[in-house]
Write a protein that holds these residues in place. Structure first.
Motif, PDB file in Angstrom:
ATOM      1  N   TYR A   1      29.871  21.891  44.410  1.00  0.00           N
ATOM      2  CA  TYR A   1      31.235  21.360  44.587  1.00  0.00           C
ATOM      3  C   TYR A   1      32.023  21.351  43.294  1.00  0.00           C
ATOM      4  CZ  TYR A   1      29.693  16.432  43.484  1.00  0.00           C
ATOM      5  OH  TYR A   1      29.209  15.282  42.919  1.00  0.00           O
ATOM      6  N   GLU A   2      31.347  21.167  42.151  1.00  0.00           N
ATOM      7  CA  GLU A   2      32.104  21.157  40.899  1.00  0.00           C
ATOM      8  C   GLU A   2      32.429  22.573  40.409  1.00  0.00           C
ATOM      9  OE1 GLU A   2      33.652  18.356  40.893  1.00  0.00           O
ATOM     10  OE2 GLU A   2      33.385  18.064  38.724  1.00  0.00           O
ATOM     11  N   SER A   3      31.616  23.533  40.814  1.00  0.00           N
ATOM     12  CA  SER A   3      31.999  24.923  40.538  1.00  0.00           C
ATOM     13  C   SER A   3      33.226  25.273  41.375  1.00  0.00           C
ATOM     14  CB  SER A   3      30.846  25.878  40.888  1.00  0.00           C
ATOM     15  OG  SER A   3      29.789  25.716  39.967  1.00  0.00           O
ATOM     16  N   GLN A   4      33.191  24.861  42.636  1.00  0.00           N
ATOM     17  CA  GLN A   4      34.334  25.184  43.497  1.00  0.00           C
ATOM     18  C   GLN A   4      35.599  24.448  43.054  1.00  0.00           C
ATOM     19  OE1 GLN A   4      34.885  23.902  47.565  1.00  0.00           O
ATOM     20  NE2 GLN A   4      34.977  26.037  48.251  1.00  0.00           N
ATOM     21  N   MET A   5      35.453  23.207  42.558  1.00  0.00           N
ATOM     22  CA  MET A   5      36.635  22.488  42.040  1.00  0.00           C
ATOM     23  C   MET A   5      37.305  23.315  40.949  1.00  0.00           C
ATOM     24  SD  MET A   5      37.165  19.615  43.681  1.00  0.00           S
ATOM     25  CE  MET A   5      38.151  18.483  42.684  1.00  0.00           C
TER      26      MET A   5
ATOM     27  N   ALA B   1      32.641  18.689  34.337  1.00  0.00           N
ATOM     28  CA  ALA B   1      32.277  18.374  35.727  1.00  0.00           C
ATOM     29  C   ALA B   1      31.923  16.898  35.814  1.00  0.00           C
ATOM     30  CB  ALA B   1      31.093  19.232  36.184  1.00  0.00           C
ATOM     31  N   ILE B   2      32.108  16.342  36.996  1.00  0.00           N
ATOM     32  CA  ILE B   2      31.694  14.949  37.236  1.00  0.00           C
ATOM     33  C   ILE B   2      30.959  14.869  38.568  1.00  0.00           C
ATOM     34  CG2 ILE B   2      33.533  13.870  35.872  1.00  0.00           C
ATOM     35  CD1 ILE B   2      35.009  13.304  38.520  1.00  0.00           C
ATOM     36  N   GLY B   3      30.124  13.866  38.664  1.00  0.00           N
ATOM     37  CA  GLY B   3      29.351  13.721  39.892  1.00  0.00           C
ATOM     38  C   GLY B   3      29.116  12.259  40.222  1.00  0.00           C
ATOM     39  N   ILE B   4      28.697  12.058  41.442  1.00  0.00           N
ATOM     40  CA  ILE B   4      28.420  10.689  41.897  1.00  0.00           C
ATOM     41  C   ILE B   4      27.117  10.684  42.662  1.00  0.00           C
ATOM     42  CG2 ILE B   4      29.670  10.922  44.098  1.00  0.00           C
ATOM     43  CD1 ILE B   4      30.712   8.046  43.619  1.00  0.00           C
ATOM     44  N   LYS B   5      26.427   9.570  42.558  1.00  0.00           N
ATOM     45  CA  LYS B   5      25.158   9.423  43.273  1.00  0.00           C
ATOM     46  C   LYS B   5      25.011   7.965  43.688  1.00  0.00           C
ATOM     47  CE  LYS B   5      20.182  10.136  42.840  1.00  0.00           C
ATOM     48  NZ  LYS B   5      19.757   8.801  43.250  1.00  0.00           N
ATOM     49  N   ALA B   6      24.568   7.770  44.905  1.00  0.00           N
ATOM     50  CA  ALA B   6      24.318   6.415  45.399  1.00  0.00           C
ATOM     51  C   ALA B   6      22.879   6.051  45.105  1.00  0.00           C
ATOM     52  CB  ALA B   6      24.556   6.351  46.904  1.00  0.00           C
ATOM     53  N   VAL B   7      22.653   4.824  44.667  1.00  0.00           N
ATOM     54  CA  VAL B   7      21.267   4.409  44.463  1.00  0.00           C
ATOM     55  C   VAL B   7      20.606   4.206  45.817  1.00  0.00           C
ATOM     56  CG1 VAL B   7      21.607   1.900  44.419  1.00  0.00           C
ATOM     57  CG2 VAL B   7      19.782   2.923  43.061  1.00  0.00           C
ATOM     58  N   VAL B   8      19.307   4.436  45.855  1.00  0.00           N
ATOM     59  CA  VAL B   8      18.531   4.238  47.073  1.00  0.00           C
ATOM     60  C   VAL B   8      18.706   2.783  47.549  1.00  0.00           C
ATOM     61  CG1 VAL B   8      16.492   3.875  45.623  1.00  0.00           C
ATOM     62  CG2 VAL B   8      16.202   4.344  48.057  1.00  0.00           C
TER      63      VAL B   8
ATOM     64  N   GLY C   1      28.463  10.208  36.767  1.00  0.00           N
ATOM     65  CA  GLY C   1      28.111  10.919  35.540  1.00  0.00           C
ATOM     66  C   GLY C   1      29.038  12.093  35.333  1.00  0.00           C
ATOM     67  N   GLY C   2      29.338  12.348  34.084  1.00  0.00           N
ATOM     68  CA  GLY C   2      30.169  13.492  33.770  1.00  0.00           C
ATOM     69  C   GLY C   2      29.573  14.272  32.621  1.00  0.00           C
TER      70      GLY C   2
ATOM     71  N   GLU D   1      19.268   8.871  36.057  1.00  0.00           N
ATOM     72  CA  GLU D   1      19.618  10.181  36.598  1.00  0.00           C
ATOM     73  C   GLU D   1      21.046  10.589  36.268  1.00  0.00           C
ATOM     74  OE1 GLU D   1      17.457  10.206  40.847  1.00  0.00           O
ATOM     75  OE2 GLU D   1      18.647   8.420  40.411  1.00  0.00           O
ATOM     76  N   THR D   2      21.847   9.631  35.838  1.00  0.00           N
ATOM     77  CA  THR D   2      23.285   9.866  35.674  1.00  0.00           C
ATOM     78  C   THR D   2      23.569  11.109  34.838  1.00  0.00           C
ATOM     79  OG1 THR D   2      23.512   7.470  35.759  1.00  0.00           O
ATOM     80  CG2 THR D   2      25.438   8.721  35.023  1.00  0.00           C
ATOM     81  N   GLY D   3      22.771  11.293  33.796  1.00  0.00           N
ATOM     82  CA  GLY D   3      23.016  12.416  32.898  1.00  0.00           C
ATOM     83  C   GLY D   3      22.752  13.782  33.511  1.00  0.00           C
ATOM     84  N   THR D   4      21.998  13.809  34.616  1.00  0.00           N
ATOM     85  CA  THR D   4      21.672  15.119  35.217  1.00  0.00           C
ATOM     86  C   THR D   4      22.812  15.678  36.057  1.00  0.00           C
ATOM     87  OG1 THR D   4      20.824  14.193  37.309  1.00  0.00           O
ATOM     88  CG2 THR D   4      19.228  14.486  35.520  1.00  0.00           C
ATOM     89  N   LEU D   5      23.666  14.796  36.559  1.00  0.00           N
ATOM     90  CA  LEU D   5      24.472  15.159  37.728  1.00  0.00           C
ATOM     91  C   LEU D   5      25.359  16.379  37.522  1.00  0.00           C
ATOM     92  CD1 LEU D   5      25.528  11.573  38.959  1.00  0.00           C
ATOM     93  CD2 LEU D   5      23.434  12.857  39.447  1.00  0.00           C
TER      94      LEU D   5
END
Lengths: 781, 781
Positions: A385-389, A459-466, A633-634, A736-740
């Motif tokens: 999705y961030e490549s497509q953005m 790029a930026i990303g989001i992740k929900a914690v379990v 994370g960005g 994990e934030t740094g991986t996103l």
């Protein structure tokens, strides 16, 4: 949960890791180093075909080797455990292959011998006859109805109960199909000014922890099984072993020590069931310690194919997004279906999109199993999705940062599931990445005609914690004032012992360095779901904080009695009880002595944490409370491409995380930069390469994790602090934030530098060069 | 503390020992069986002189033996620990002899070798040159001013603080002189109708646990010391090791497992400091495991001389009693001064005596140290006062049971210290002994002229439990409903694990058999003073009950939320939560799953117990609250004496204890009968025999503990149940009760049979025969 540090500055201080002396001196306990008298060592014979029926296993030659105790095969295991299939989502994986092997490297037989060397030598004497079966390796191919079947039927586990309705049908390789529906995607596409359709792929990679998987199983003779393991999830292993054996859980004890890296590889059952079965069959302690090479056959990160379609208005607002993802789960599901769901529902990114459709499919293939790995699927979907953005921003003529800002989730806006991630500081992270990578400063693209070209990407990303999960903890205060925290969180190198000590120390007014953190042991430490999903600081931190507040209250109550002062007048600082109104300051040791006698007494506090949760709707995937916190994370990248070799060199890497509050700023930095560098490996070089299902590059000599020359010239770490109301002192998880967002940031910088868009990872020199040549070729046309 | 069992019948049920399967199968963990890779084994060279200055230690020959790693002497220890003296009352005992040896058998050097066999062989190659010093062995002789000095100066420990004012003066062998003064003994003697003056003696005996002392010490490399030990008091060993090393306590971990008998021998520091020092000096794990013979040189029960003077009225009321006791403490005080005090203040017996004077002296001699042994000095003083009671009854012409009844402490009457032992059922115990031994039935004394003569004897005794002390405990309830109790009480064969499981099970409505009791480990289990003095059921039982009530309340609170029912309507039974008003019955596992998620969650409860206490007055020894409970024990004996050989055969032994409430009737019976039989050994045959300080009968081939042919033909156990208001479910401790009165009951029965009074133990055939001959001789005169 209190969000302000109390006193004495334990929280917010970059305490050196509490175990550093033990680690530096080589004295820290690792299960890999455990020796138990009279234990047997294992050598595992593995399948050499990707799919086949076992016709015969020839063990005689191995048995004859001096020092070999016995050879165990699947039928031996089945004599002990009639239904020897395990797995966190499906009970699909046999402890040893029974009638069928499903990937090259699957464990078929175990040689048990007096020494490790004998066992490993003898395993090569085990010969297996196979009747080959048709195999399938690609996730898209495997999802087709005509593909060869990897499993005849599906058996969801109890833990998979909430996803059972999404479970695939027997007769296909799709083990689970997760759906999210929000708004009306079809109508919104109609109303969009432009539609973008792209397909992105990621490769299979692996975790490469420096301590390979190890388990030592023994019987204590009173009918209890003790498993020493390098596991990240002792509670799960205990429950699963008990289920396999048909025993009550309390007959099984799982303990660990320090673990030399996990990254998700050591979650759920790995070598423990095999070690346990061998110990039960032989009556001897059994050690199974894998080599680095063997780790490639245990667990990996999913390769993916992601078809993404987005409709935008000409002023750069995303109207709709359709995501179709195939996850290459390999031969056994492991936790893959959960990856498929959790990464699935954030596959549309950290954006405010009214119309979303997501289909996320876990697919069996004849490759090594894929499961949890740092980021839990989000790095793969983020790549897409961030490549497509970036593609869309360029096509629309809008600055990529500005384009993201226009669409970024803002406070109070719901994410695709309908949950409002009120703690997610998407725009702040975006701005901080842009600042650190000097987005608005002029670019030196490299001179025209020069072979080396520079570019920047973001790029930026989001992740929900379990969610929901539970952590429980206990805290013991002894007569000498010493404090021990009992927590099931495994220190796998992330520094959790230090952070938990800081949380307890803050509350007790004691230096973190003086607090002991017990190693996880299901006999001793309270339940914890597992060391995974960036949940330890938040969940276990909360449980430890509650337990410490409990013991603090007990101590102050005792002090109030012995000092004859109201509890409300008492405080703790520097190992002393302080009477606020007066001048009195009495050591904790002295308080205990007055209450219980010289050198006597112990106080024990306990606490647990289970956040609220609303399960997603079965049809739409919608929920108003899908996660207790969100990671944002960005990454920003400034790189140089050698257009003659295709080699990418990262000159500057910026990584930014939304951390709530940094309990230990240095550890937060280490987590963010470490995660980003691990992701850089996946982005640039790491890849499990197969030929007809045969792995051609097992071992770190051939599988290229980043080494020092591959590191960026500069790394900038930034973090956004905005205390989470439910986190311990406001902290959120950050593992994990740094991986996103790293992969897409690199891909976007590559495009910025040379104008070519690569849609498949890793961005090896070969692939980049080919893309450059293809672009040059099409330019010539 | 609640005194009524709640439900489900865990309390009062003769649950089989929870560890019996592990013990019967040989699988139960004992430290003696512990193997640690690369550990060194120790062989101890011991002094061959009773008192001497060390001139030289020759270790070269031992060092040269293949397999020997090194030889450690006192100066090596002192290089690590400059002040290497330890002890619970005085810091008088060196880890290895430094300049002086003070008894034959004292440890002088340790050979460390790769195997146990090599170490033990090589120790005999260590030669020591001594300059002999004058020695003293008899406790009365040693107490004289002119006696050779065993120690030049006294250094009381912190734990001895309350007795410091009683501490002896340097320049004598009296390490402590305890005094009790009540009423006016001199005046009361004047007013008495008859005065009786007698002197009684007891011999030095030892504990003879079947698992000898063992300790394995290792460093965990993070600077912590781990000591695995067969100790009865892990908390004490930890504190004392930390003090010796000058470390904070939390750097030391002491753990134990099942212990193969203790009887007091394994209290306080024994071989642990030596193992720890050797591990620190060599950097290797070090195992010190004594042989059965070596136990004779570690710790023993005091020999005593007791001069007792009693004034009575002619109607059989005791007016006054004067007790003067010398305790032969051997070369090091160990806990002897505490024995001197605690047994001292009950030296006037379970009687209502208005005027009492007690002088009780701990005396150093050049014999192996004496300390705690089951009964803690009371069997020795009981031998004296109950023998004299019999003498007086016969002289006064009053039936011995009736004479005791007239003087027995009755409800509300103070004991010699002034404390009213309101829980002591003295008369009931007396009556029960009389009933069981068929006191009032006609006697078959054996025909006149027959060589075998029959007789009956009776005795009762009282003992105060050690006060004040603390026990703390924690209880963990896991998601599968399983329960683990963390308690520092060591199961030394007495069945404490079973009793604690019953207490926890009763409160949680769960079968005791399903509850796990963690082995004591100072890192994990809360503080406990020690497994000693019959305190575990009462003190640790109370702490466990409180901790279990805590976890029960937590569980019911959780259940109330998940079941939407008031807590007051909930109960626990058979592993289920029951809603009293409705029909609902939900398993604990299900409650946990609803609250925390499937398979998730842990609840931890904690509690501690420290009874009230008033220290005795420094001058008079008086206190209104000297002990939280009192043991009353009685014994009745029906025996046969072979007048031709002097051999006593016990035909019937009755032993009765006041037990409060029997948590486990079978275990109570086993404790009472086991204690009585152990005491029968001391009564009839056991004795450390010395010639010039040289032990002539080390080893069980020469030291005669009772074996099957020595057992009474019949044993009757009775117990008096009268719930103690502070005991868990009313229970009191019972581990020592059976020892108290056996010796005097046998002596009294011997007198009843043959009319001779022997004033010194043991009642060997030789001593009895000599007494018979002396009586016949004096009859001839």
């Amino acid at each position: 949960m209190r969000t302000e540090p109390l006193q004495d500055g334990q929280v917010g201080r970059s305490v050196s890791r509490v175990e550093s002396a033990a680690k530096v001196s080589g004295a820290a306990e690792y299960i890999y180093n455990l020796e138990i008298p009279h234990m047997l060592h294992a050598g595992i014979a593995r399948s050499q075909v990707p799919h086949g029926r076992i016709a015969a296993i020839h063990t005689e030659a191995a048995r004859r080797m001096p020092g070999v105790e016995t050879v165990v095969t699947g039928s031996g295991i089945a004599s002990l455990i009639p239904d020897p299939y395990y797995g966190p989502a499906f009970h699909d994986q046999p402890i040893l292959a029974l009638d069928v092997v499903r990937f090259v490297g699957e464990a078929v037989a175990v040689v048990l011998a007096a020494t490790h060397e004998t066992a490993r030598e003898a395993k090569d004497l085990v010969a297996v006859d196979y009747e080959p079966l048709p195999a399938v390796f690609d996730e898209s191919e495997a999802a087709k109805p005509e593909a060869p079947l990897v499993h005849e039927q599906l058996r969801p586990s109890a833990a998979f109960e909430d996803l059972r309705h999404l479970s695939g049908r027997s007769g296909t390789n799709i083990s689970m199909e997760y759906r999210l529906r929000r708004g009306d995607v079809g109508a919104a596409f109609e109303e969009s000014d432009q539609l973008f359709e792209d397909t992105f792929r990621t490769q299979q990679v692996m975790h490469a922890p420096l301590e390979p998987h190890v388990a030592v199983a023994e019987l204590d003779g009173s009918g209890r099984l003790i498993v020493h393991s390098s596991t990240q999830s002792p509670s799960f292993v205990r429950a699963e072993l008990a289920r396999l054996l048909g025993w009550p859980e309390h007959r099984v004890r799982v303990r660990t020590a320090f673990v030399g890296g996990g990254f998700g590889a050591k979650l759920y059952m790995k070598v423990e069931a095999l070690a346990a079965a061998c110990a039960l069959l032989t009556g001897r302690p059994v050690r199974i310690a894998l080599s680095m090479d063997e780790q490639f056959y245990v667990i990996t990160r999913h390769a993916t194919t992601f078809a993404i379609k987005t409709g935008v208005t000409s002023d750069g607002r995303i109207r709709a997004r359709e995501c179709s993802i195939w996850w290459n789960g390999g031969a056994y599901a492991d936790i893959g279906p959960r990856v498929t769901q959790k990464a699935g529902f954030v596959a549309s990114g950290p954006y405010d999109i009214a119309n979303v459709s997501i289909d996320s499919r876990a697919v069996y293939t004849n490759l090594p199993p894929a499961g949890a790995m740092r980021g839990f699927g989000v790095p793969q979907v983020n790549w897409a999705y961030e490549s497509q953005m970036d593609i869309m921003a360029h096509r629309l003529g809008i600055d990529p940062v500005e384009f993201r800002r226009r669409n970024a989730l803002k406070s109070g806006q719901p994410q695709a599931t309908g949950t409002i991630p009120s703690d997610a500081n998407t725009e702040t992270v975006l701005d901080e990445v842009a600042r650190l990578i000097r987005w608005s400063e002029p670019r030196d693209r490299g001179g025209e005609g020069q072979p080396r070209r520079r570019g920047r990407g973001i790029a930026i990303g989001i992740k929900a914690v379990v969610t929901p999960t539970t952590s429980a903890a206990a805290v013991k205060l002894d007569a000498d004032g010493s404090v021990t925290v009992f927590a099931g969180t495994v220190d796998i190198g992330q520094g959790s012992d230090t952070v938990l000590a800081q949380i307890a120390g803050e509350i007790l007014g004691t230096a973190a360095e003086s607090i002991r953190i017990a190693h996880p042991d299901t006999d001793l430490t309270p339940y914890d779901m597992g060391t995974l999903g960036s949940r330890s600081t938040f969940h276990m931190g909360s449980a430890v904080a509650t337990a410490t507040c409990d013991v603090r209250a007990q101590l102050l109550a005792v002090a109030a009695r012995t000092l004859n002062a109201p509890v409300g007048d008492l405080d703790l600082s520097d190992g002393h009880v302080i009477v606020r109104q007066g001048e009195q300051k009495v050591s904790v040791e002295e308080i205990m002595a007055r209450a219980f006698g010289r050198g006597a007494g112990t106080l024990v506090g306990s606490g647990s944490f289970t956040p609220s949760y609303e399960p997603p709707d079965a049809d739409t995937g919608q929920s108003r409370d899908i996660a207790v916190f969100w990671m944002v994370g960005g990454a920003g990248v400034d790189l140089e491409v050698d257009t003659e070799t295709g080699k990418i060199r990262v000159r500057r890497l910026a990584v930014v995380g939304d951390v709530g509050r940094a309990i230990n700023p240095e550890l937060v930095r280490a987590q963010l930069s470490g995660a980003a560098l691990q992701q850089l490996g996946m982005t640039l070089s790491e890849e499990l390469r197969f030929e007809d299902g045969q792995l051609t590059n097992p071992g770190l000599a051939f599988y290229k994790v980043p080494i020092f020359p591959d590191l960026p010239d500069e790394i900038e770490v930034g973090f956004v602090e905005s205390p989470h109301p439910k986190g311990p002192f406001g902290a959120k998880g950050v593992g994990e934030t740094g991986t996103l967002a790293v992969a897409a940031a690199v891909g976007n910088a590559l495009f910025d530098a040379v104008g070519v868009r690569v849609r498949e990872l890793p961005l090896t020199p070969e692939r980049v060069l080919r893309a450059l040549k293809a672009a040059a070729g099409s330019a010539l046309e």
